[in-house]
Design a protein around this motif. Structure first.
Motif, PDB file in Angstrom:
ATOM      1  N   UNK A 126       1.036  -1.229  -0.040  1.00  0.00           N
ATOM      2  CA  UNK A 126       0.064  -0.277   0.147  1.00  0.00           C
ATOM      3  C   UNK A 126       0.972   1.131  -0.129  1.00  0.00           C
ATOM      4  N   UNK A 127       0.807   2.124  -0.760  1.00  0.00           N
ATOM      5  CA  UNK A 127       1.198   3.637  -1.000  1.00  0.00           C
ATOM      6  C   UNK A 127       1.211   4.140   0.522  1.00  0.00           C
ATOM      7  N   UNK A 128       2.463   4.655   0.963  1.00  0.00           N
ATOM      8  CA  UNK A 128       3.660   4.969   0.408  1.00  0.00           C
ATOM      9  C   UNK A 128       4.708   3.858   0.572  1.00  0.00           C
ATOM     10  N   UNK A 129       4.168   2.676   1.068  1.00  0.00           N
ATOM     11  CA  UNK A 129       5.204   1.564   1.384  1.00  0.00           C
ATOM     12  C   UNK A 129       5.788   0.925  -0.019  1.00  0.00           C
ATOM     13  N   UNK A 130       7.293   0.456   0.131  1.00  0.00           N
ATOM     14  CA  UNK A 130       7.654  -0.194  -1.126  1.00  0.00           C
ATOM     15  C   UNK A 130       8.371  -1.468  -0.748  1.00  0.00           C
ATOM     16  N   UNK A 131       8.614  -2.431  -1.554  1.00  0.00           N
ATOM     17  CA  UNK A 131       9.308  -3.690  -1.095  1.00  0.00           C
ATOM     18  C   UNK A 131      10.669  -3.418  -0.771  1.00  0.00           C
ATOM     19  N   UNK A 132      10.971  -3.816   0.383  1.00  0.00           N
ATOM     20  CA  UNK A 132      12.244  -3.436   1.136  1.00  0.00           C
ATOM     21  C   UNK A 132      12.937  -4.912   1.402  1.00  0.00           C
ATOM     22  N   UNK A 133      14.157  -5.209   1.198  1.00  0.00           N
ATOM     23  CA  UNK A 133      14.814  -6.492   1.316  1.00  0.00           C
ATOM     24  C   UNK A 133      14.941  -6.688   2.798  1.00  0.00           C
ATOM     25  N   UNK A 134      14.684  -7.936   2.954  1.00  0.00           N
ATOM     26  CA  UNK A 134      14.764  -8.583   4.455  1.00  0.00           C
ATOM     27  C   UNK A 134      15.493  -9.997   4.226  1.00  0.00           C
ATOM     28  N   UNK A 135      15.750 -10.384   5.517  1.00  0.00           N
ATOM     29  CA  UNK A 135      16.393 -11.939   5.348  1.00  0.00           C
ATOM     30  C   UNK A 135      15.475 -12.600   6.512  1.00  0.00           C
ATOM     31  N   UNK A 136      14.888 -13.986   6.315  1.00  0.00           N
ATOM     32  CA  UNK A 136      14.178 -14.599   7.165  1.00  0.00           C
ATOM     33  C   UNK A 136      14.635 -15.821   7.377  1.00  0.00           C
ATOM     34  N   UNK A 137      14.508 -16.543   8.469  1.00  0.00           N
ATOM     35  CA  UNK A 137      15.323 -17.981   8.922  1.00  0.00           C
ATOM     36  C   UNK A 137      14.538 -19.065   7.873  1.00  0.00           C
ATOM     37  N   UNK A 138      15.184 -19.924   7.365  1.00  0.00           N
ATOM     38  CA  UNK A 138      14.585 -21.026   6.573  1.00  0.00           C
ATOM     39  C   UNK A 138      15.305 -22.032   6.950  1.00  0.00           C
ATOM     40  N   UNK A 139      14.818 -23.422   6.572  1.00  0.00           N
ATOM     41  CA  UNK A 139      15.445 -24.603   6.723  1.00  0.00           C
ATOM     42  C   UNK A 139      16.771 -24.615   6.467  1.00  0.00           C
TER      43      UNK A 139
ATOM     44  N   UNK B  26      19.569 -18.498   5.958  1.00  0.00           N
ATOM     45  CA  UNK B  26      18.676 -17.268   5.938  1.00  0.00           C
ATOM     46  C   UNK B  26      18.249 -16.932   4.384  1.00  0.00           C
ATOM     47  N   UNK B  27      17.074 -16.716   4.264  1.00  0.00           N
ATOM     48  CA  UNK B  27      16.430 -16.521   2.840  1.00  0.00           C
ATOM     49  C   UNK B  27      16.207 -15.056   2.676  1.00  0.00           C
ATOM     50  N   UNK B  28      16.710 -14.462   1.465  1.00  0.00           N
ATOM     51  CA  UNK B  28      16.476 -13.020   1.147  1.00  0.00           C
ATOM     52  C   UNK B  28      14.848 -12.993   0.517  1.00  0.00           C
ATOM     53  N   UNK B  29      14.382 -11.840   1.175  1.00  0.00           N
ATOM     54  CA  UNK B  29      12.594 -11.653   0.410  1.00  0.00           C
ATOM     55  C   UNK B  29      12.508 -10.303   0.858  1.00  0.00           C
ATOM     56  N   UNK B  30      11.247  -9.941   0.415  1.00  0.00           N
ATOM     57  CA  UNK B  30      10.986  -8.357   0.400  1.00  0.00           C
ATOM     58  C   UNK B  30       9.802  -8.370   1.361  1.00  0.00           C
ATOM     59  N   UNK B  31       9.563  -7.331   2.214  1.00  0.00           N
ATOM     60  CA  UNK B  31       8.417  -7.048   2.616  1.00  0.00           C
ATOM     61  C   UNK B  31       8.146  -5.502   2.604  1.00  0.00           C
ATOM     62  N   UNK B  32       6.865  -5.183   2.789  1.00  0.00           N
ATOM     63  CA  UNK B  32       6.576  -3.619   2.575  1.00  0.00           C
ATOM     64  C   UNK B  32       6.896  -2.942   3.700  1.00  0.00           C
ATOM     65  N   UNK B  33       7.537  -1.800   3.465  1.00  0.00           N
ATOM     66  CA  UNK B  33       8.161  -0.764   4.431  1.00  0.00           C
ATOM     67  C   UNK B  33       7.786   0.461   3.906  1.00  0.00           C
TER      68      UNK B  33
END
Length: 96
Positions: free
Chosen positions: A65-78, A81-88
């Protein structure tokens, strides 16, 4: 009347338990599985720890949702760490 209350309580408990399982746990998925899930669903809510979860989105899309944009993040995976995007909200120091 009390049987009806007990049955309603049991049904509510079962429904709540089923909903808790509906959110995948990133720690039980490989990074490739996480990234494929995000790409195919465009946005996914994942459990990332015992008491944490967040919504992850595709890098290029309109899931934020505006004004948020996809920003990179890392989350734990099996498998690490996995690079993903979340809205910020975008950082204030983006050059024009």
């Amino acid at each position: 009347m009390s049987i009806r209350i007990v049955l309603t309580a049991v049904a509510t408990l079962l429904a709540t338990t089923a909903l808790a399982d509906a959110r995948p746990d990133s720690r039980r998925l490989s990074c490739d599985e996480i990234r494929a899930m995000v790409q195919s669903h465009r946005a996914v809510v994942l459990t990332t720890g015992p008491n944490t979860y967040d919504r992850y989105v595709r890098q290029f899309g309109n899931e934020c949702d505006w004004p948020e944009v996809p920003m990179s993040a890392y989350i734990p995976s099996r498998d690490g760490h996995c690079p993903v995007y979340r809205c910020e909200d975008p950082p204030d120091d983006i050059p024009n």
